[in-house]
Scaffold this motif. Structure first.
Motif, short mmCIF file in Angstrom:
data_model
loop_
_atom_site.label_atom_id
_atom_site.label_comp_id
_atom_site.label_asym_id
_atom_site.label_seq_id
_atom_site.Cartn_x
_atom_site.Cartn_y
_atom_site.Cartn_z
N PRO A 257 -58.18 -24.83 33.90
CA PRO A 257 -56.72 -24.48 33.73
C PRO A 257 -56.53 -23.97 32.29
CG PRO A 257 -56.83 -26.56 34.47
CD PRO A 257 -58.09 -26.15 34.22
N TYR B 111 -52.97 -37.54 25.42
CA TYR B 111 -53.88 -37.77 26.47
C TYR B 111 -53.01 -37.50 27.95
CZ TYR B 111 -56.19 -41.09 29.70
OH TYR B 111 -56.59 -41.59 31.03
N SER B 112 -51.81 -37.87 27.86
CA SER B 112 -50.85 -38.00 29.24
C SER B 112 -49.34 -37.41 28.99
CB SER B 112 -51.03 -39.57 29.44
OG SER B 112 -50.01 -39.73 30.55
N THR B 113 -48.73 -37.05 29.90
CA THR B 113 -47.51 -36.59 29.60
C THR B 113 -46.43 -37.91 29.54
OG1 THR B 113 -47.25 -37.30 32.16
CG2 THR B 113 -47.48 -34.68 31.60
N THR B 114 -47.05 -38.93 29.67
CA THR B 114 -46.44 -40.22 29.55
C THR B 114 -46.06 -40.40 27.87
OG1 THR B 114 -48.21 -41.42 29.83
CG2 THR B 114 -46.55 -41.72 31.38
N THR C 72 -48.29 -35.28 37.73
CA THR C 72 -48.04 -35.89 36.68
C THR C 72 -46.98 -35.51 35.74
OG1 THR C 72 -49.68 -35.21 35.03
CG2 THR C 72 -50.53 -36.58 36.66
N PHE D 30 -52.46 -31.00 25.77
CA PHE D 30 -53.86 -31.41 25.89
C PHE D 30 -54.66 -30.80 24.82
CE2 PHE D 30 -52.38 -31.94 30.63
CZ PHE D 30 -51.96 -33.35 30.60
N THR E 78 -52.86 -32.12 38.08
CA THR E 78 -51.97 -32.27 37.15
C THR E 78 -50.38 -32.47 37.14
OG1 THR E 78 -53.87 -31.68 35.64
CG2 THR E 78 -51.99 -32.22 34.48
N ILE F 7 -50.00 -27.28 31.43
CA ILE F 7 -51.10 -26.40 32.10
C ILE F 7 -51.79 -27.48 32.84
CG2 ILE F 7 -51.57 -25.06 30.32
CD1 ILE F 7 -54.20 -26.74 29.69
N GLY F 8 -52.71 -27.03 34.09
CA GLY F 8 -53.32 -27.62 34.97
C GLY F 8 -52.86 -27.29 36.47
#
Ligand code: SF4
Lengths: 75, 366
Positions: free
Chosen positions: B63, B116-119, B146, B89, B143, B138-139
Protein backbone atom coordinates in the motif's frame (compact mmCIF):
# COMPACT_ATOMS: atom_id res chain seq x y z
CA UNK A 1 0.64 -3.36 5.85
CA UNK A 2 -1.63 -6.33 5.41
CA UNK A 3 0.24 -8.13 8.14
CA UNK A 4 -1.99 -10.00 10.59
CA UNK A 5 -0.87 -12.38 13.30
CA UNK A 6 -2.80 -15.10 15.13
CA UNK A 7 -3.36 -14.19 18.78
CA UNK A 8 -5.39 -15.88 21.50
CA UNK A 9 -8.38 -14.09 22.96
CA UNK A 10 -8.28 -14.27 26.77
CA UNK A 11 -11.12 -11.94 27.73
CA UNK A 12 -14.01 -10.19 26.02
CA UNK A 13 -15.90 -7.08 27.03
CA UNK A 14 -18.36 -5.61 24.56
CA UNK A 15 -16.57 -4.65 21.36
CA UNK A 16 -13.18 -5.17 22.90
CA UNK A 17 -11.11 -8.16 23.76
CA UNK A 18 -7.81 -8.82 25.41
CA UNK A 19 -5.45 -11.00 23.46
CA UNK A 20 -2.22 -12.60 24.46
CA UNK A 21 0.82 -12.16 22.26
CA UNK A 22 3.92 -13.98 23.44
CA UNK A 23 2.85 -13.60 27.05
CA UNK A 24 1.93 -9.92 26.70
CA UNK A 25 -1.70 -8.82 26.89
CA UNK A 26 -3.05 -6.36 24.39
CA UNK A 27 -6.39 -4.70 23.70
CA UNK A 28 -8.02 -5.72 20.46
CA UNK A 29 -11.13 -4.36 18.82
CA UNK A 30 -13.57 -7.10 17.85
CA UNK A 31 -16.10 -4.93 15.98
CA UNK A 32 -15.19 -6.80 12.80
CA UNK A 33 -15.49 -10.25 14.41
CA UNK A 34 -18.51 -10.18 16.74
CA UNK A 35 -18.67 -14.00 16.58
CA UNK A 36 -15.38 -14.42 18.47
CA UNK A 37 -15.39 -16.61 21.60
CA UNK A 38 -13.09 -16.87 24.56
CA UNK A 39 -10.05 -18.98 23.72
CA UNK A 40 -10.38 -18.41 19.97
CA UNK A 41 -7.40 -17.31 17.97
CA UNK A 42 -8.00 -14.21 15.87
CA UNK A 43 -5.98 -12.60 13.10
CA UNK A 44 -4.84 -9.30 14.55
CA UNK A 45 -4.30 -6.44 12.11
CA UNK A 46 -3.58 -2.87 13.31
CA UNK A 47 -5.44 -3.36 16.57
CA UNK A 48 -8.47 -5.11 15.05
CA UNK A 49 -9.36 -8.78 14.89
CA UNK A 50 -10.14 -9.18 11.18
CA UNK A 51 -11.01 -12.88 11.28
CA UNK A 52 -11.25 -15.88 13.57
CA UNK A 53 -8.75 -18.67 12.90
CA UNK A 54 -10.52 -21.89 11.95
CA UNK A 55 -8.65 -24.42 14.08
CA UNK A 56 -10.20 -27.47 12.40
CA UNK A 57 -9.07 -26.21 9.00
CA UNK A 58 -5.64 -25.43 10.40
CA UNK A 59 -5.23 -29.05 11.49
CA UNK A 60 -6.69 -30.34 8.26
CA UNK A 61 -4.09 -28.38 6.28
CA UNK A 62 -1.27 -29.72 8.43
CA UNK A 63 -2.51 -33.27 8.00
CA UNK A 64 -2.73 -32.74 4.26
CA UNK A 65 0.81 -31.39 4.19
CA UNK A 66 2.13 -34.36 6.09
CA UNK A 67 0.28 -36.73 3.78
CA UNK A 68 1.65 -35.05 0.69
CA UNK A 69 5.16 -35.27 1.99
CA UNK A 70 4.97 -38.86 3.18
CA UNK A 71 3.53 -39.84 -0.21
CA UNK A 72 6.33 -38.12 -2.07
CA UNK A 73 8.86 -39.91 0.15
CA UNK A 74 7.49 -43.31 -0.87
CA UNK A 75 8.11 -42.56 -4.55
CA UNK B 1 3.71 -19.23 18.15
CA UNK B 2 0.66 -21.33 17.43
CA UNK B 3 -0.53 -21.30 13.80
CA UNK B 4 2.86 -19.96 12.75
CA UNK B 5 5.60 -22.38 13.80
CA UNK B 6 3.83 -25.47 12.43
CA UNK B 7 3.81 -23.90 9.00
CA UNK B 8 7.55 -23.34 8.95
CA UNK B 9 8.72 -26.95 9.13
CA UNK B 10 11.70 -27.34 6.82
CA UNK B 11 11.26 -31.08 6.21
CA UNK B 12 7.70 -30.55 5.02
CA UNK B 13 8.87 -27.59 2.94
CA UNK B 14 11.42 -29.75 1.14
CA UNK B 15 8.81 -32.43 0.57
CA UNK B 16 6.41 -29.93 -0.94
CA UNK B 17 9.13 -28.45 -3.11
CA UNK B 18 9.82 -31.95 -4.36
CA UNK B 19 6.19 -32.43 -5.25
CA UNK B 20 6.14 -29.13 -7.16
CA UNK B 21 9.27 -30.16 -9.06
CA UNK B 22 7.61 -33.47 -9.93
CA UNK B 23 4.57 -31.70 -11.36
CA UNK B 24 6.12 -28.84 -13.21
CA UNK B 25 6.95 -29.81 -16.79
CA UNK B 26 6.97 -26.40 -18.54
CA UNK B 27 7.81 -22.80 -17.67
CA UNK B 28 5.17 -21.08 -15.56
CA UNK B 29 5.15 -17.47 -14.43
CA UNK B 30 3.51 -16.60 -11.12
CA UNK B 31 2.99 -13.25 -9.47
CA UNK B 32 2.66 -12.75 -5.77
CA UNK B 33 0.33 -9.80 -5.45
CA UNK B 34 1.05 -9.03 -1.82
CA UNK B 35 4.16 -7.35 -0.44
CA UNK B 36 3.89 -9.57 2.62
CA UNK B 37 4.28 -12.57 0.33
CA UNK B 38 7.25 -11.00 -1.46
CA UNK B 39 8.92 -10.55 1.87
CA UNK B 40 8.22 -14.14 3.01
CA UNK B 41 9.26 -15.63 -0.34
CA UNK B 42 12.65 -13.91 -0.22
CA UNK B 43 13.14 -14.41 3.49
CA UNK B 44 12.58 -18.16 3.37
CA UNK B 45 14.41 -18.61 0.07
CA UNK B 46 11.33 -20.03 -1.63
CA UNK B 47 12.59 -19.03 -5.07
CA UNK B 48 15.59 -21.29 -4.54
CA UNK B 49 13.38 -24.13 -3.29
CA UNK B 50 11.03 -24.26 -6.27
CA UNK B 51 12.16 -25.77 -9.60
CA UNK B 52 13.67 -23.59 -12.33
CA UNK B 53 10.49 -23.87 -14.38
CA UNK B 54 8.69 -21.68 -11.83
CA UNK B 55 9.36 -17.98 -12.35
CA UNK B 56 8.16 -15.59 -9.70
CA UNK B 57 7.36 -11.89 -10.00
CA UNK B 58 6.40 -9.38 -7.35
CA UNK B 59 3.24 -7.37 -7.76
CA UNK B 60 1.58 -4.16 -6.60
CA UNK B 61 0.46 -5.30 -3.16
CA UNK B 62 2.35 -2.83 -1.01
CA UNK B 63 0.00 0.00 0.00
CA UNK B 64 2.78 2.46 0.77
CA UNK B 65 4.50 1.74 -2.56
CA UNK B 66 1.42 2.22 -4.71
CA UNK B 67 0.49 5.53 -3.11
CA UNK B 68 0.93 8.08 -5.90
CA UNK B 69 3.39 10.94 -5.44
CA UNK B 70 0.51 13.40 -5.93
CA UNK B 71 -1.28 11.85 -2.95
CA UNK B 72 1.87 12.01 -0.84
CA UNK B 73 2.17 15.69 -1.74
CA UNK B 74 -1.40 16.17 -0.59
CA UNK B 75 -0.67 14.48 2.75
CA UNK B 76 2.39 16.66 3.24
CA UNK B 77 0.41 19.80 2.36
CA UNK B 78 -2.22 18.82 4.93
CA UNK B 79 0.50 18.40 7.54
CA UNK B 80 1.57 22.02 7.06
CA UNK B 81 -1.91 23.43 7.65
CA UNK B 82 -2.31 25.23 10.97
CA UNK B 83 -4.10 23.48 13.85
CA UNK B 84 -3.74 20.08 12.22
CA UNK B 85 -2.36 16.85 13.64
CA UNK B 86 -1.53 14.17 11.09
CA UNK B 87 -1.76 10.56 12.19
CA UNK B 88 -0.28 7.85 10.00
CA UNK B 89 1.13 4.36 9.88
CA UNK B 90 4.90 4.58 10.33
CA UNK B 91 5.93 3.35 6.90
CA UNK B 92 4.55 6.51 5.29
CA UNK B 93 6.92 8.87 7.12
CA UNK B 94 10.00 8.46 4.97
CA UNK B 95 8.39 8.08 1.56
CA UNK B 96 9.61 10.94 -0.59
CA UNK B 97 6.97 13.16 -2.17
CA UNK B 98 7.82 15.63 -4.95
CA UNK B 99 9.59 18.09 -2.68
CA UNK B 100 9.43 16.74 0.85
CA UNK B 101 8.27 13.86 3.02
CA UNK B 102 6.10 13.62 6.11
CA UNK B 103 9.30 13.11 8.07
CA UNK B 104 10.74 16.34 6.71
CA UNK B 105 7.47 18.15 7.39
CA UNK B 106 7.70 16.94 10.99
CA UNK B 107 11.26 18.21 11.26
CA UNK B 108 9.95 21.54 9.99
CA UNK B 109 7.47 21.67 12.84
CA UNK B 110 4.35 19.92 11.57
CA UNK B 111 2.56 17.82 14.18
CA UNK B 112 2.71 14.29 12.77
CA UNK B 113 2.20 11.22 14.92
CA UNK B 114 2.75 7.61 14.07
CA UNK B 115 -0.08 5.35 15.13
CA UNK B 116 -0.41 1.59 15.21
CA UNK B 117 -4.17 1.59 14.79
CA UNK B 118 -7.00 3.88 13.69
CA UNK B 119 -8.31 3.62 17.23
CA UNK B 120 -5.17 5.49 18.37
CA UNK B 121 -5.95 8.24 15.85
CA UNK B 122 -9.48 8.58 17.22
CA UNK B 123 -8.08 8.79 20.77
CA UNK B 124 -5.72 11.57 19.69
CA UNK B 125 -8.71 13.44 18.22
CA UNK B 126 -10.58 13.06 21.52
CA UNK B 127 -7.62 14.38 23.47
CA UNK B 128 -7.11 17.38 21.17
CA UNK B 129 -10.57 18.82 20.52
CA UNK B 130 -9.16 22.17 19.39
CA UNK B 131 -7.19 20.58 16.53
CA UNK B 132 -8.16 18.68 13.41
CA UNK B 133 -6.78 15.18 13.54
CA UNK B 134 -6.33 13.71 10.08
CA UNK B 135 -5.58 10.04 9.53
CA UNK B 136 -3.76 9.20 6.29
CA UNK B 137 -5.84 6.25 5.18
CA UNK B 138 -3.75 3.89 3.12
CA UNK B 139 -4.15 0.17 2.69
CA UNK B 140 -6.16 -2.46 0.88
CA UNK B 141 -9.29 -4.33 1.88
CA UNK B 142 -7.49 -5.67 4.97
CA UNK B 143 -7.23 -2.20 6.45
CA UNK B 144 -10.27 -0.44 4.96
CA UNK B 145 -12.78 -2.01 7.40
CA UNK B 146 -10.71 -0.77 10.35
CA UNK B 147 -10.84 2.74 8.91
CA UNK B 148 -14.58 2.42 8.33
CA UNK B 149 -14.96 1.29 11.94
CA UNK B 150 -13.05 4.35 13.17
CA UNK B 151 -15.26 6.71 11.18
CA UNK B 152 -18.39 5.07 12.57
CA UNK B 153 -16.96 5.30 16.07
CA UNK B 154 -16.16 8.99 15.56
CA UNK B 155 -19.72 9.59 14.40
CA UNK B 156 -21.28 7.69 17.30
CA UNK B 157 -19.14 9.52 19.82
CA UNK B 158 -19.54 12.86 18.00
CA UNK B 159 -15.82 13.34 17.57
CA UNK B 160 -16.08 16.00 14.89
CA UNK B 161 -12.39 16.86 14.66
CA UNK B 162 -11.43 13.46 13.21
CA UNK B 163 -10.93 13.23 9.47
CA UNK B 164 -9.57 10.62 7.09
CA UNK B 165 -7.72 11.22 3.85
CA UNK B 166 -8.95 8.11 2.09
CA UNK B 167 -6.27 6.73 -0.21
CA UNK B 168 -7.56 3.19 0.29
CA UNK B 169 -7.34 0.88 -2.66
CA UNK B 170 -9.00 -2.29 -3.88
CA UNK B 171 -7.29 -5.45 -5.04
CA UNK B 172 -9.45 -7.10 -7.74
CA UNK B 173 -9.81 -3.91 -9.84
CA UNK B 174 -6.06 -3.38 -9.98
CA UNK B 175 -5.51 -7.05 -10.85
CA UNK B 176 -7.90 -6.48 -13.72
CA UNK B 177 -5.99 -3.36 -14.77
CA UNK B 178 -2.66 -5.22 -14.70
CA UNK B 179 -3.97 -8.21 -16.63
CA UNK B 180 -5.60 -5.81 -19.08
CA UNK B 181 -2.26 -4.10 -19.71
CA UNK B 182 -0.85 -7.47 -20.75
CA UNK B 183 2.67 -6.16 -20.17
CA UNK B 184 3.74 -9.16 -18.13
CA UNK B 185 2.19 -12.43 -19.17
CA UNK B 186 1.09 -14.33 -16.08
CA UNK B 187 -0.03 -17.93 -15.62
CA UNK B 188 -0.97 -17.74 -11.98
CA UNK B 189 -1.49 -15.33 -9.11
CA UNK B 190 -0.64 -15.93 -5.46
CA UNK B 191 -3.65 -14.05 -4.12
CA UNK B 192 -3.29 -12.02 -0.91
CA UNK B 193 -4.26 -13.89 2.24
CA UNK B 194 -5.41 -11.11 4.50
CA UNK B 195 -7.19 -9.10 1.83
CA UNK B 196 -9.07 -12.34 1.18
CA UNK B 197 -9.96 -12.80 4.87
CA UNK B 198 -12.15 -9.76 4.22
CA UNK B 199 -13.32 -10.17 0.61
CA UNK B 200 -13.34 -13.97 0.34
CA UNK B 201 -12.59 -15.86 -2.86
CA UNK B 202 -15.51 -14.91 -5.12
CA UNK B 203 -14.20 -11.50 -6.28
CA UNK B 204 -11.28 -13.21 -8.09
CA UNK B 205 -13.52 -15.39 -10.26
CA UNK B 206 -13.22 -13.17 -13.33
CA UNK B 207 -9.46 -13.81 -13.43
CA UNK B 208 -9.53 -17.49 -14.47
CA UNK B 209 -12.74 -16.91 -16.41
CA UNK B 210 -11.66 -13.90 -18.48
CA UNK B 211 -7.89 -14.18 -18.50
CA UNK B 212 -7.25 -17.91 -18.06
CA UNK B 213 -4.99 -17.18 -15.11
CA UNK B 214 -4.93 -19.48 -12.06
CA UNK B 215 -5.68 -17.90 -8.66
CA UNK B 216 -4.78 -19.42 -5.31
CA UNK B 217 -5.17 -17.56 -2.02
CA UNK B 218 -2.19 -18.08 0.27
CA UNK B 219 -1.22 -17.59 3.88
CA UNK B 220 2.15 -16.11 4.81
CA UNK B 221 4.20 -18.93 6.25
CA UNK B 222 6.59 -20.84 3.98
CA UNK B 223 4.43 -24.00 3.90
CA UNK B 224 1.37 -21.91 3.02
CA UNK B 225 3.18 -20.35 0.09
CA UNK B 226 4.60 -23.66 -1.15
CA UNK B 227 1.17 -25.27 -0.94
CA UNK B 228 -0.20 -22.34 -2.94
CA UNK B 229 2.51 -22.70 -5.59
CA UNK B 230 1.83 -26.45 -5.76
CA UNK B 231 -1.86 -25.78 -6.47
CA UNK B 232 -1.07 -23.07 -9.02
CA UNK B 233 1.33 -25.35 -10.90
CA UNK B 234 -1.24 -28.17 -10.77
CA UNK B 235 -3.92 -25.90 -12.27
CA UNK B 236 -1.53 -24.64 -14.91
CA UNK B 237 -0.34 -28.10 -15.90
CA UNK B 238 -3.94 -29.34 -16.14
CA UNK B 239 -4.99 -26.29 -18.14
CA UNK B 240 -7.82 -25.71 -15.68
CA UNK B 241 -7.38 -22.34 -14.00
CA UNK B 242 -9.77 -21.52 -11.17
CA UNK B 243 -9.89 -19.85 -7.77
CA UNK B 244 -8.72 -21.95 -4.84
CA UNK B 245 -8.07 -21.21 -1.19
CA UNK B 246 -4.82 -22.57 0.23
CA UNK B 247 -5.30 -20.58 3.45
CA UNK B 248 -8.41 -22.28 4.80
CA UNK B 249 -7.68 -21.51 8.44
CA UNK B 250 -8.11 -17.80 7.65
CA UNK B 251 -10.21 -17.41 4.53
CA UNK B 252 -13.84 -18.30 3.88
CA UNK B 253 -15.22 -18.11 0.33
CA UNK B 254 -17.68 -15.42 1.41
CA UNK B 255 -15.11 -13.39 3.35
CA UNK B 256 -15.88 -11.45 6.52
CA UNK B 257 -19.47 -10.27 6.14
CA UNK B 258 -19.37 -7.86 9.05
CA UNK B 259 -16.23 -6.15 7.75
CA UNK B 260 -17.67 -5.91 4.24
CA UNK B 261 -20.84 -4.42 5.64
CA UNK B 262 -18.91 -1.70 7.52
CA UNK B 263 -16.90 -0.88 4.39
CA UNK B 264 -20.09 -0.65 2.38
CA UNK B 265 -21.65 1.62 4.99
CA UNK B 266 -18.86 4.18 4.90
CA UNK B 267 -17.25 3.94 1.47
CA UNK B 268 -18.19 3.94 -2.17
CA UNK B 269 -15.85 3.03 -4.99
CA UNK B 270 -14.22 5.63 -7.18
CA UNK B 271 -11.08 5.97 -9.21
CA UNK B 272 -7.69 5.81 -7.53
CA UNK B 273 -4.24 6.90 -8.61
CA UNK B 274 -1.65 4.09 -8.44
CA UNK B 275 2.06 4.64 -8.70
CA UNK B 276 3.34 3.03 -11.86
CA UNK B 277 -0.13 2.22 -13.13
CA UNK B 278 -2.02 5.52 -13.08
CA UNK B 279 -5.73 6.09 -12.61
CA UNK B 280 -7.64 2.84 -12.25
CA UNK B 281 -11.44 3.14 -12.29
CA UNK B 282 -13.39 1.71 -9.34
CA UNK B 283 -10.17 0.81 -7.54
CA UNK B 284 -10.36 3.37 -4.75
CA UNK B 285 -12.57 3.89 -1.73
CA UNK B 286 -14.16 7.31 -1.28
CA UNK B 287 -16.02 8.35 1.86
CA UNK B 288 -19.77 8.45 1.26
CA UNK B 289 -21.66 11.71 1.44
CA UNK B 290 -23.36 10.85 4.68
CA UNK B 291 -19.95 10.71 6.37
CA UNK B 292 -18.44 13.64 4.50
CA UNK B 293 -17.67 15.62 7.65
CA UNK B 294 -15.01 12.94 8.29
CA UNK B 295 -13.57 13.28 4.79
CA UNK B 296 -10.33 15.29 4.88
CA UNK B 297 -10.49 15.74 1.13
CA UNK B 298 -13.80 17.61 1.45
CA UNK B 299 -13.11 19.39 4.72
CA UNK B 300 -9.82 20.87 3.52
CA UNK B 301 -10.30 21.12 -0.23
CA UNK B 302 -10.03 24.93 -0.37
CA UNK B 303 -7.10 25.17 2.02
CA UNK B 304 -5.34 22.32 0.27
CA UNK B 305 -5.36 24.03 -3.09
CA UNK B 306 -3.90 27.11 -1.44
CA UNK B 307 -1.24 25.19 0.50
CA UNK B 308 -0.02 23.20 -2.46
CA UNK B 309 0.48 26.27 -4.56
CA UNK B 310 -0.05 24.12 -7.66
CA UNK B 311 3.54 22.98 -7.75
CA UNK B 312 3.96 20.21 -10.33
CA UNK B 313 4.33 16.60 -9.21
CA UNK B 314 7.90 15.30 -9.54
CA UNK B 315 8.74 11.62 -9.55
CA UNK B 316 12.05 10.40 -8.12
CA UNK B 317 14.50 10.36 -11.06
CA UNK B 318 15.58 6.96 -12.39
CA UNK B 319 13.62 5.14 -9.68
CA UNK B 320 11.90 2.14 -11.24
CA UNK B 321 9.31 1.58 -8.54
CA UNK B 322 6.58 1.89 -11.14
CA UNK B 323 8.02 -1.01 -13.15
CA UNK B 324 8.66 -3.01 -9.99
CA UNK B 325 5.04 -2.52 -8.89
CA UNK B 326 3.73 -3.79 -12.24
CA UNK B 327 6.05 -6.80 -12.09
CA UNK B 328 7.77 -5.53 -15.25
CA UNK B 329 11.19 -5.26 -13.57
CA UNK B 330 12.86 -6.65 -10.49
CA UNK B 331 14.64 -4.28 -8.10
CA UNK B 332 17.95 -5.72 -9.34
CA UNK B 333 17.25 -4.10 -12.71
CA UNK B 334 17.20 -0.63 -11.14
CA UNK B 335 20.48 1.23 -11.57
CA UNK B 336 20.12 2.89 -8.19
CA UNK B 337 19.46 -0.29 -6.22
CA UNK B 338 21.95 -0.71 -3.37
CA UNK B 339 24.39 1.79 -4.93
CA UNK B 340 22.39 4.94 -4.40
CA UNK B 341 19.12 3.67 -3.00
CA UNK B 342 19.27 1.90 0.38
CA UNK B 343 16.89 1.59 3.33
CA UNK B 344 18.93 4.33 5.06
CA UNK B 345 18.53 6.74 2.15
CA UNK B 346 15.66 5.46 0.04
CA UNK B 347 14.95 7.02 -3.34
CA UNK B 348 11.56 5.44 -3.88
CA UNK B 349 8.80 3.98 -1.71
CA UNK B 350 9.61 0.36 -2.63
CA UNK B 351 12.80 0.77 -0.60
CA UNK B 352 11.08 2.52 2.32
CA UNK B 353 8.22 0.23 3.09
CA UNK B 354 8.90 -2.93 5.04
CA UNK B 355 6.78 -4.66 2.39
CA UNK B 356 8.36 -3.01 -0.60
CA UNK B 357 10.04 -5.34 -3.10
CA UNK B 358 13.24 -3.27 -3.14
CA UNK B 359 13.53 -3.40 0.66
CA UNK B 360 12.97 -7.18 0.61
CA UNK B 361 15.60 -7.68 -2.13
CA UNK B 362 18.00 -5.45 -0.24
CA UNK B 363 17.60 -7.46 2.91
CA UNK B 364 17.59 -10.97 1.50
CA UNK B 365 19.29 -11.03 -1.93
CA UNK B 366 23.07 -11.08 -1.92
S1 SF4 C 1 15.90 0.43 -5.81
FE1 SF4 C 1 15.22 2.45 -5.07
S2 SF4 C 1 15.28 3.76 -6.84
FE2 SF4 C 1 15.32 1.65 -7.59
S3 SF4 C 1 13.18 1.11 -7.96
FE3 SF4 C 1 13.66 0.48 -5.88
S4 SF4 C 1 13.05 2.24 -4.61
FE4 SF4 C 1 13.20 2.99 -6.72
Amino acid sequence: MCLAIPVKVVSIEGNEAEAEIAGVKRRVSIVLTPEVKLGDYVLLHTGYAIGVVDEAEAEETLKLLEEIVSLSEVH
Amino acid sequence: MKFIDEYQDSKLAKGLAGRIAGRSTKPVRLMEFCGGHTHAILRYGIRQLVPKTVEMRSGPGCPVCVTATADLDKSIALAHLPEVIITTFGDMMRVPGSYSSLQQAKAEGADIRIVYSTTDAVEIAKANPEKSVIFIGIGFETTAPTIAASIIKAQQEKIENFQVLSLNKLTPPVMKALLGLGEVKLDGIICPGHVSVIIGSYPYKFIPQNYGVACVISGFEPLDILLCIDKLVEQFENGQPRVEIAYLRGVKPEGNRKALQLMEEVFETGEANWRGIGIVPQSGLKIKRKYECFDAEKAFSGLLRFARNDKPVREPKECRCGDVIRGAATPLECKLFRRVCTPESPVGPCMVSSEGACAAYYQFCG
